[in-house]
Design a protein around this motif. Structure first.
Motif, PDB file in Angstrom:
ATOM      1  N   SER A  45      39.142  25.272  33.390  1.00 51.49           N
ATOM      2  CA  SER A  45      38.533  26.343  34.180  1.00 51.49           C
ATOM      3  C   SER A  45      39.345  27.616  33.980  1.00 51.49           C
ATOM      4  CB  SER A  45      38.529  25.957  35.659  1.00 51.49           C
ATOM      5  OG  SER A  45      39.863  25.935  36.168  1.00 51.49           O
TER       6      SER A  45
ATOM      7  N   ASP B 187      42.693  27.450  35.896  1.00 50.44           N
ATOM      8  CA  ASP B 187      43.635  26.494  35.308  1.00 50.44           C
ATOM      9  C   ASP B 187      44.127  26.974  33.948  1.00 50.44           C
ATOM     10  OD1 ASP B 187      43.485  24.809  37.470  1.00 50.44           O
ATOM     11  OD2 ASP B 187      42.036  23.437  36.558  1.00 50.44           O
ATOM     12  N   ARG B 188      43.255  27.658  33.205  1.00 48.83           N
ATOM     13  CA  ARG B 188      43.640  28.168  31.891  1.00 48.83           C
ATOM     14  C   ARG B 188      44.738  29.223  32.034  1.00 48.83           C
ATOM     15  NH1 ARG B 188      38.785  30.746  29.207  1.00 48.83           N
ATOM     16  NH2 ARG B 188      37.843  29.010  30.359  1.00 48.83           N
TER      17      ARG B 188
ATOM     18  N   GLY C  73      36.460  34.352  34.656  1.00 52.29           N
ATOM     19  CA  GLY C  73      36.645  34.143  36.083  1.00 52.29           C
ATOM     20  C   GLY C  73      36.047  35.269  36.914  1.00 52.29           C
TER      21      GLY C  73
ATOM     22  N   SER D 155      32.187  35.004  37.019  1.00 55.40           N
ATOM     23  CA  SER D 155      31.692  33.925  37.885  1.00 55.40           C
ATOM     24  C   SER D 155      32.037  34.150  39.356  1.00 55.40           C
ATOM     25  CB  SER D 155      32.274  32.578  37.427  1.00 55.40           C
ATOM     26  OG  SER D 155      33.684  32.568  37.551  1.00 55.40           O
TER      27      SER D 155
END
Length: 210
Positions: free
Chosen positions: A78, A81-82, A157, A160
């Motif tokens: 995600s 997390d990336r 990110g 979204s």
């Protein structure tokens, strides 16, 4: 057990890296490198066209390793997390490159030289302006890889609605600056260990993007 020895090219790169750190680029000749590995200078030209190509190969090799360590298996994570995974890896790599890092101290002078070599090679290239235009362009392109991955994760990110990021480029550069400069203040045996430093930096990064 394998008794295979490193090939001449690999050995030449290792020797050149050590001599560049110890003596400096300008004071290290191709003849000196060849003598260290027990071959003639003309034989070295079978593997490298010039001393500049050796320096370029060293920087390219280190950058490729650096990029692989940071970006391995992150593309399917995600965005949050990336960003966090790449930042933590970046910080840990930088902490291990300090001349007084545990690995450098454990390995003695050779370890310290290895820990500093990548930064020293880049300094030589930048200060002495020894790379050809093509090689310099290749290094700049490789250096931008991690930035582009950070920016892509931030843009994803933001799109979204997960991140509150107005300009992904600015934030990507800010995160990289944090990670890059951690070695300037963090000391082995200090109040915070590497994982704790990563935790604190992760908190800062989350405040920047969430």
């Amino acid at each position: 057990m394998s008794n295979s020895k490193p090939d001449t090219r690999t050995t030449a790169l290792a020797v050149a890296k050590r001599l560049f750190v110890e003596r400096g680029y300008s004071k290290t000749s191709l003849t000196a490198i060849a003598e260290e590995i027990g071959i003639s200078a003309p034989s070295l030209y079978w593997h490298f066209k010039s001393k500049e190509e050796i320096l370029f190969s060293l920087i390219e090799q280190d950058l490729d390793r650096f990029i692989s360590m940071i970006t391995e298996n992150v593309r399917d994570l995600s965005p949050a997390d990336r960003v966090e995974t790449m930042a933590r890896r970046y910080i840990l790599i930088q902490l291990d490159r300090r001349p007084d890092s545990p690995s450098a101290v454990m390995d003695g002078d050779a370890g310290a030289s290895e820990a500093l070599s990548h930064r020293r090679m880049l300094q030589i290239a930048e200060l002495d302006h020894v790379l050809t235009d093509d090689h310099a362009h290749r290094i700049r392109s490789m250096q931008s890889t991690v930035y582009h991955l950070f920016r892509a994760a931030l843009e994803e990110g933001a799109a979204s609605g997960v991140f509150s990021v107005v300009d992904a480029s600015t934030v990507a550069f800010a995160i990289i600056s944090l990670c890059e400069n951690v070695q300037s203040w963090a000391k082995p045996g200090g109040r915070l260990g590497p994982d704790e430093i990563c935790d604190q930096y992760t908190i800062l990064i989350r405040k920047m993007i969430l």
